[in-house]
Design an enzyme around this catalytic site. Structure first.
Site, PDB file in Angstrom:
ATOM      1  N   ASP A   1       0.853  -1.187   0.000  1.00 20.21           N
ATOM      2  CA  ASP A   1       0.000   0.000   0.000  1.00 20.21           C
ATOM      3  C   ASP A   1       0.898   1.249   0.000  1.00 20.21           C
ATOM      4  OD1 ASP A   1      -2.235   1.769   0.445  1.00 20.21           O
ATOM      5  OD2 ASP A   1      -3.304   0.102   1.356  1.00 20.21           O
TER       6      ASP A   1
ATOM      7  N   ASP B   1      -5.900   3.459  -7.005  1.00 23.92           N
ATOM      8  CA  ASP B   1      -6.827   3.784  -5.926  1.00 23.92           C
ATOM      9  C   ASP B   1      -7.157   5.276  -5.978  1.00 23.92           C
ATOM     10  OD1 ASP B   1      -8.313   3.496  -3.611  1.00 23.92           O
ATOM     11  OD2 ASP B   1      -6.582   3.437  -2.262  1.00 23.92           O
TER      12      ASP B   1
ATOM     13  N   GLU C   1     -11.693   8.429  -7.924  1.00 22.68           N
ATOM     14  CA  GLU C   1     -13.062   8.877  -8.226  1.00 22.68           C
ATOM     15  C   GLU C   1     -13.110  10.220  -8.989  1.00 22.68           C
ATOM     16  OE1 GLU C   1     -12.851   5.723  -5.762  1.00 22.68           O
ATOM     17  OE2 GLU C   1     -12.062   7.674  -5.173  1.00 22.68           O
TER      18      GLU C   1
ATOM     19  N   ARG D   1     -10.327   1.065  -8.154  1.00 22.48           N
ATOM     20  CA  ARG D   1     -11.445   1.280  -7.232  1.00 22.48           C
ATOM     21  C   ARG D   1     -12.640   1.893  -7.959  1.00 22.48           C
ATOM     22  NH1 ARG D   1     -10.671   4.450  -1.603  1.00 22.48           N
ATOM     23  NH2 ARG D   1     -10.877   6.328  -2.906  1.00 22.48           N
TER      24      ARG D   1
ATOM     25  N   ASP E   1     -13.126  -0.073   0.772  1.00 25.84           N
ATOM     26  CA  ASP E   1     -12.643  -0.098   2.153  1.00 25.84           C
ATOM     27  C   ASP E   1     -13.708  -0.632   3.102  1.00 25.84           C
ATOM     28  OD1 ASP E   1     -10.329   0.960   1.172  1.00 25.84           O
ATOM     29  OD2 ASP E   1     -10.800   3.016   1.714  1.00 25.84           O
TER      30      ASP E   1
ATOM     31  N   HIS F   1      -6.512  -8.093   2.633  1.00 26.45           N
ATOM     32  CA  HIS F   1      -5.911  -6.757   2.768  1.00 26.45           C
ATOM     33  C   HIS F   1      -6.518  -6.047   3.956  1.00 26.45           C
ATOM     34  CE1 HIS F   1      -5.946  -2.330   1.373  1.00 26.45           C
ATOM     35  NE2 HIS F   1      -4.725  -2.595   1.816  1.00 26.45           N
TER      36      HIS F   1
END
Length: 926
Positions: free
Chosen positions: A396, A510, A513, A592, A608, A666
């Site tokens: 990450d 990630d 958006e 994502r 998440d 994860h």
């Protein structure tokens, strides 16, 4: 022998009308109840409710004052379409009637349920009028005109209607401004070349007010009927409604809910948002596509190709309202009639998913909070020490220097290149995270990604024409504009430079958006109508800029108002292309945020989630929904991302996660470790066992992904896809299938050692033992100790599995074990697609092997339809046949008699075959 307990009165059953007969357990939200409306009952109920409303209305208004118009009180609650959807306004009679609508306040005595609109359209509300329709080469074209203004600014007074009969099973309806161009989604959709000759549908039109009705030709079922409410087409407010043929509606993502949507005044919002998966929120992705089951078991789908913010309102009529705030109305209707065909037809428009590398289907392990590359390495070594299969190790954002993309923390992750080299030596892969936000605070000349990005002008700009600055993990950041092809080149060069330091195998994108820790930008947003539109859908935060960038931001292709929901798709496309150029192999990307056609470039994880039982339950509807969306490579964070898991929860979740198409454990920092090596020997063994089942089934799973890539089949599949006539399967989302032949029934509750699963009519075999149960279509209770997940093989299925040897790496070339589960007439079928697992375009180039397996008349045959050199290195070592009713007297392989075993549960096994995969063979028992 496996024992099964048949359940009767205690188990939820679906009656003929579709209503649940007994209490069932809630999944992701409250139990769906009164909205199971049946076919004929719906019509009767609507008529009766209309009469009841009218009678009660006359009585009530006789006592309280002047009655409303009869046209208002005669409209049943379920057919009220909201005339005042603004949530920030308390609707009064004066406000409602100023819009020309019917008003019934909260004192109305009909027992209204929450969500029923007080302000709704009367039957004669002004709408568009359809002029003459003209024949075109592909269908029809006409014009719609509006005389009366609506209550939203900048009505489009003249519209063009285009209807194209693109294929026999696909209808394309497009409504747009007739006088000037508007933004349209830049998806690469296939152009129609000729008009369908034998369409499965008919289309009718209402001229005034305008509406269209689409029917299934074979049954007369009305699939769409837009005459029930007025059409709106203003510059920033579009609305169209339709009644639905049933209450069985799926898709419409990304939202956290049951797989089967509730129609109890349910509003779903579409605007990509960084937020942990929560009911009633707009989440990471946008997929304005639904699949509906009709009352006779047929299925159809509807896709609105629109990337603007929007709402979909579901109501119990049953009916649906689309409410986008920009773009055009561009609908595709898919006639199926089988649900599998609906999804295939949808993907013919948006594109079939990419073929993942074989290693991508193995088990992945990640954590935010390893702390150092050496700590990461220790986890890898522990997994090897316990011989737990692991295909890839991930990191990450903590590997970065100051959370900046394309950097390594040299103090904590200085040995990362050596770790990756060690992974590669052991046949394992390495995947790392990247966020789109690029740090903008470094001294000039010290951070090449930002310096070069400024030089090339590839960042999203504010309305002032300068890079918009937000705030993400590294602090103040600029955002690459992936609608600009120059950005793709800049992204490629950054990845190439970084790959020379850390030779990663895949990428995890990630925060795309895009996510922003401030609303809009550090300077705020404009007060213009892109940032303050006349109507704001029900987005979390009540603003289009909430935790993202300003809608008025300028991108190469358009304003962010139009492109926001496409950001993750455009980044995935750039990332997949860069990986192909850098590695020369199949790209592996997990994103994502997502939008239709995302599957062409990436997979998806469900975000998440939390380490709670409820989140594990909700992961199954999430996985099944993305199967509908053409993104088969999907899974949830196994054991949960945030919070500390328990050993029992993680064990059960590892068992379920072993059957996610994309399987990754994860979790976050500052919580307990949850990799398999962190638990007790008993839990660790149970987790290892579940993963070994997955690895044994990888040849079958890989073949399913080939079918998904080739023709749009689903991998994880809802039960009703295979049993569309069985209404009891329509609401099942605690079980799922792999393909057509493997049924998974996980334990989803704490403290139990059994599980209830529904078995559609037919023979089902226990995967592990071959013992069978003949179901009439019923719920069965099965033993499920903590070290066991129930897996069943459907009759008529042949599974190619691989024997596990000393190597736990994916694609180790271990010998195959074929399992044939005979149908009641003693037949079975299966196939196997095999290639080197990572080269580009192997199918197109013919560099693959494809085999078909059959059982008929006590003979198993393997037929090679296509072969390449790779198949010569793989052998078939064993064949097990489930459901051989009588013990054979002899078994021959290619005509030569061979030893065999036969168990009392009717399982025949022939071992030590040592047959080459590249040659056909036959096994006969007599």
């Amino acid at each position: 022998m496996k024992s099964y307990q048949k359940l009767t009165a205690d188990v939820p059953q679906i009656t003929e009308s579709g209503e649940e007969a007994a209490d069932g357990k809630p999944l992701c939200h409250q139990k769906l109840s009164a909205w199971w409306l049946g076919g004929g009952l719906l019509t009767v109920a609507t008529l009766l409710s209309g009469v009841t409303v009218w009678v009660l209305g006359q009585i009530w208004w006789g006592q309280h004052g002047t009655p409303p118009l009869t046209k208002c009180v005669s409209i049943p609650e379920s057919l009220r379409f909201d005339c005042f959807p603004e949530r920030s306004t308390v609707v009064t009679r004066e406000l409602c009637e100023a819009r020309g609508c019917c008003f019934v306040d909260g004192d109305w005595p009909s027992g209204s349920t929450k969500g029923v609109p007080w302000c709704f359209y009367p039957p004669d509300f002004p709408s568009y009028t359809l002029g003459s329709l003209n024949e075109t080469e592909l269908g029809l074209r006409g014009f719609l005109t509006r005389k009366a203004k609506t209550y939203y600014p900048r009505d489009v007074e003249k519209l063009q209607l285009s209807v194209e009969f693109e294929t026999d099973a696909r209808l394309h309806v497009k409504i747009t401004d007739a006088t000037k161009s508007r933004y349209e989604v830049p998806l690469d959709v296939p152009p129609a070349t000729k008009r369908a000759e034998n369409p499965l549908y008919t289309i009718e039109f209402s001229k005034e007010p305008f509406g269209l009705i689409v029917k299934r030709k074979s049954s007369g079922t009305v699939l769409l009927n837009t005459t029930v409410a007025p059409l709106f087409f203003a510059d920033q407010f579009l609305q169209i409604s339709t009644v639905l043929p049933s209450t069985f509606i799926y898709g419409l993502g990304e939202h956290r809910s049951n797989f089967l949507h509730s129609l109890e005044w349910n509003t779903l919002t579409f605007w990509a948002r960084d937020v942990p998966p929560t009911e009633s929120y707009n989440l990471y992705g946008v997929h304005p596509f639904y699949l509906a089951m009709e009352r006779d078991g047929a299925s159809h789908g509807v896709f609105l190709m629109n990337s603007n913010a929007m709402e979909v309102v579901l109501q119990p009529a049953p009916a649906l309202t689309w409410r986008p705030v920009g773009g055009i109305l561009d609908f595709y209707i898919f006639l199926g009639p089988d649900p599998n065909l609906v999804v295939q037809q949808y993907q013919q428009v948006i594109g079939f998913p990419t073929m993942p590398p074989f290693w991508g289907l193995g088990f992945h392990l990640c954590r935010w909070g390893y702390g150092t590359s050496n700590e990461t390495w220790e986890i890898v070594k522990a997994m090897r020490n316990f011989q737990i299969p692991q295909a890839a190790q991930w990191n990450d954002i903590d590997y970065m220097d100051g959370y900046r993309d394309f950097t390594i923390d040299s103090q904590k992750f200085g040995t990362l290149p050596q770790l990756v080299e060690d992974l590669h030596k052991h046949g394992q892969r390495y995947v790392m995270i990247l966020d789109p936000g690029i740090s903008s605070t470094q001294p000039p000349g010290s951070y090449w990604p930002y310096d070069e990005g400024l030089k090339r002008g590839i960042f999203i700009n504010s309305t002032q024409g300068k890079p918009l600055i937000g705030k993400v993990w590294p602090g103040l950041t600029a955002f690459p504009d992936f609608s600009n092809l120059n950005t793709h080149q800049w992204w490629l060069e950054n990845l190439d430079r970084f790959h020379s330091l850390v030779p990663f195998d895949g990428l995890w994108i990630d925060m795309n958006e895009p996510s922003n820790f401030v609303d809009g930008s550090t300077a705020g947003c404009s007060q213009e109508e892109l940032d303050k539109p006349p109507y704001v859908p029900a987005v979390l935060g009540n603003s289009l800029s909430a935790k993202t960038i300003c809608a008025s931001s300028r991108q190469n292709a358009s304003v962010h108002y139009n492109l926001h929901n496409l950001y993750g798709l455009m980044e995935a496309k750039a990332t997949a292309s860069a990986l192909v150029k850098i590695r020369g192999k199949r790209p592996f990307v997990i994103s994502r945020s997502s939008f239709p056609s995302q599957g062409r470039y990436s997979g998806h994880w469900l975000g998440d989630n939390r380490s709670e039982w409820k989140d594990m339950v909700c992961s199954i509807p999430g996985v099944l929904s993305f199967s509908l969306f053409g993104i088969p490579l999907v899974g949830a964070d196994i054991c949960g991302f945030s919070g500390s898991t328990s050993e029992e929860l993680c064990t059960r979740w590892m068992q379920l996660g072993a059957f996610y198409p994309f399987a990754r454990n994860h979790n976050t920092q500052d919580v307990k470790a949850q990799d398999p090596s962190a638990f007790s020997p008993a839990a660790r063994t149970a987790m290892k066992t579940a993963l070994e089942v997955r690895y044994a089934l990888l040849p079958y799973l890989y073949s399913l992904f080939h079918r998904a890539h080739l023709q749009g089949d689903t991998v994880a599949r809802p039960l009703f896809f295979e049993f569309p006539k069985d209404v009891a399967t329509y609401s099942i989302d605690r079980q799922f299938l792999w393909g057509r032949g493997l049924l998974l029934t996980p334990v989803l509750e704490p403290g139990v050692n059994s599980v209830v699963g529904y078995f559609p009519r037919g023979l089902w075999y226990d995967y592990y033992t071959g013992s069978s149960v003949n179901s009439s279509g019923e719920n069965l209770k099965m033993a499920a100790p903590l070290d066991h997940i129930n897996v069943h093989v459907r009759e008529g299925t042949i599974l190619p599995t691989q024997k596990l040897g000393g190597s736990t790496s994916v694609g180790s070339g271990n010998a195959l074990h074929l399992i044939a589960a005979l149908s009641q007439n003693a037949n079975a079928w299966g196939d196997l697609y095999w290639d080197d697992g990572e080269s580009l375009d192997t199918f197109a180039k013919g560099d693959y092997s494809y085999l078909v397996f059959n059982v008929t008349q006590n003979t198993f045959t393997s037929t090679v339809l296509h072969s390449n050199a790779g198949a010569t290195y793989v052998t078939v070592d064993a064949l097990s046949v489930y459901g051989v009713r009588e013990e054979p007297k002899a078994v021959t392989v290619n005509g030569k008699e061979r030893p065999f075993t036969y168990l009392t549960n009717q399982v025949l096994t022939v071992s030590d075959l040592q047959l080459n995969l590249s040659r056909g063979f036959s096994v006969h028992w007599m």
